[in-house]
Motif scaffolding. Structure first.
Motif, short mmCIF file in Angstrom:
data_model
loop_
_atom_site.label_atom_id
_atom_site.label_comp_id
_atom_site.label_asym_id
_atom_site.label_seq_id
_atom_site.Cartn_x
_atom_site.Cartn_y
_atom_site.Cartn_z
N LEU A 1 1.06 -1.33 0.07
CA LEU A 1 -0.41 0.50 -0.36
C LEU A 1 1.15 1.42 0.11
CD1 LEU A 1 -2.56 -1.03 2.88
CD2 LEU A 1 -3.11 -1.09 0.10
N GLU A 2 2.05 1.48 0.72
CA GLU A 2 2.81 2.31 0.49
C GLU A 2 4.08 2.65 -0.92
OE1 GLU A 2 3.54 4.91 2.78
OE2 GLU A 2 2.30 3.29 4.21
N ILE A 3 3.83 1.58 -1.97
CA ILE A 3 3.69 1.50 -3.24
C ILE A 3 3.22 2.79 -3.44
CG2 ILE A 3 4.14 0.65 -5.19
CD1 ILE A 3 5.34 -1.54 -3.92
N ILE B 1 0.07 7.90 -5.53
CA ILE B 1 -1.10 8.14 -6.12
C ILE B 1 -0.83 10.62 -5.19
CG2 ILE B 1 -3.27 8.93 -4.00
CD1 ILE B 1 -3.46 5.73 -4.53
N ASN B 2 -0.48 9.95 -4.41
CA ASN B 2 0.85 11.22 -3.68
C ASN B 2 1.03 12.20 -4.80
OD1 ASN B 2 -0.63 11.10 -1.06
ND2 ASN B 2 0.80 9.99 -0.49
N THR B 3 2.08 11.15 -5.61
CA THR B 3 2.72 12.44 -5.97
C THR B 3 2.14 13.02 -7.08
OG1 THR B 3 5.45 11.00 -5.50
CG2 THR B 3 5.10 11.84 -8.33
N ASN B 4 1.09 11.87 -8.11
CA ASN B 4 0.73 12.62 -8.69
C ASN B 4 -0.31 13.43 -8.49
OD1 ASN B 4 0.55 11.01 -11.47
ND2 ASN B 4 1.64 9.65 -10.05
N ARG B 5 -0.74 13.48 -7.58
CA ARG B 5 -1.74 14.46 -6.27
C ARG B 5 -1.44 15.36 -6.93
NH1 ARG B 5 -4.65 12.57 -1.69
NH2 ARG B 5 -2.93 11.55 -1.45
#
Length: 109
Positions: free
Chosen positions: A76-78, A83-87
């Protein structure tokens, strides 16, 4: 061959698999207890567990009283990192688009 990110996202895309993972947050659980908690039969649960195991989200072990399943949240960390980078990138892009549409000073003749 699917990447670890692809396998993780595909595994958690299914609501039943997310529910299984939530049951496992309490700790290692017997397969029969998972089936009872979710109201599913053994065959359906087995298929979901196989997908989750392939993605590395769970570890299954044979115990004296049957098979025991433990959650492994590491994959889930991957997904969270992606997700965070793309957000962040989309937020920056959105802010750039908003600022390019802001009205500038009004010029008068």
């Amino acid at each position: 061959m699917a990447s670890a990110l692809d396998e993780t996202l595909l595994a958690i895309a299914d609501p039943m698999r997310r529910r299984i993972f939530e049951v496992l947050f309490a700790g290692a659980t017997r397969v029969g207890e998972i089936a009872a908690a979710l109201g599913v039969d053994g065959d359906a649960l087995s298929k979901h567990l196989a997908v989750m195991e392939c993605a590395g989200l769970i570890v299954r072990q044979r115990g004296e009283d049957g098979e025991i399943v433990t959650a492994n949240p590491a994959p889930l960390e991957i997904a969270a990192k992606w997700i965070n980078t793309n957000r962040e990138l989309w937020t920056m892009r959105s802010q750039m688009q908003d600022s390019s549409h802001e009205p500038g000073p009004v010029e008068r003749p």
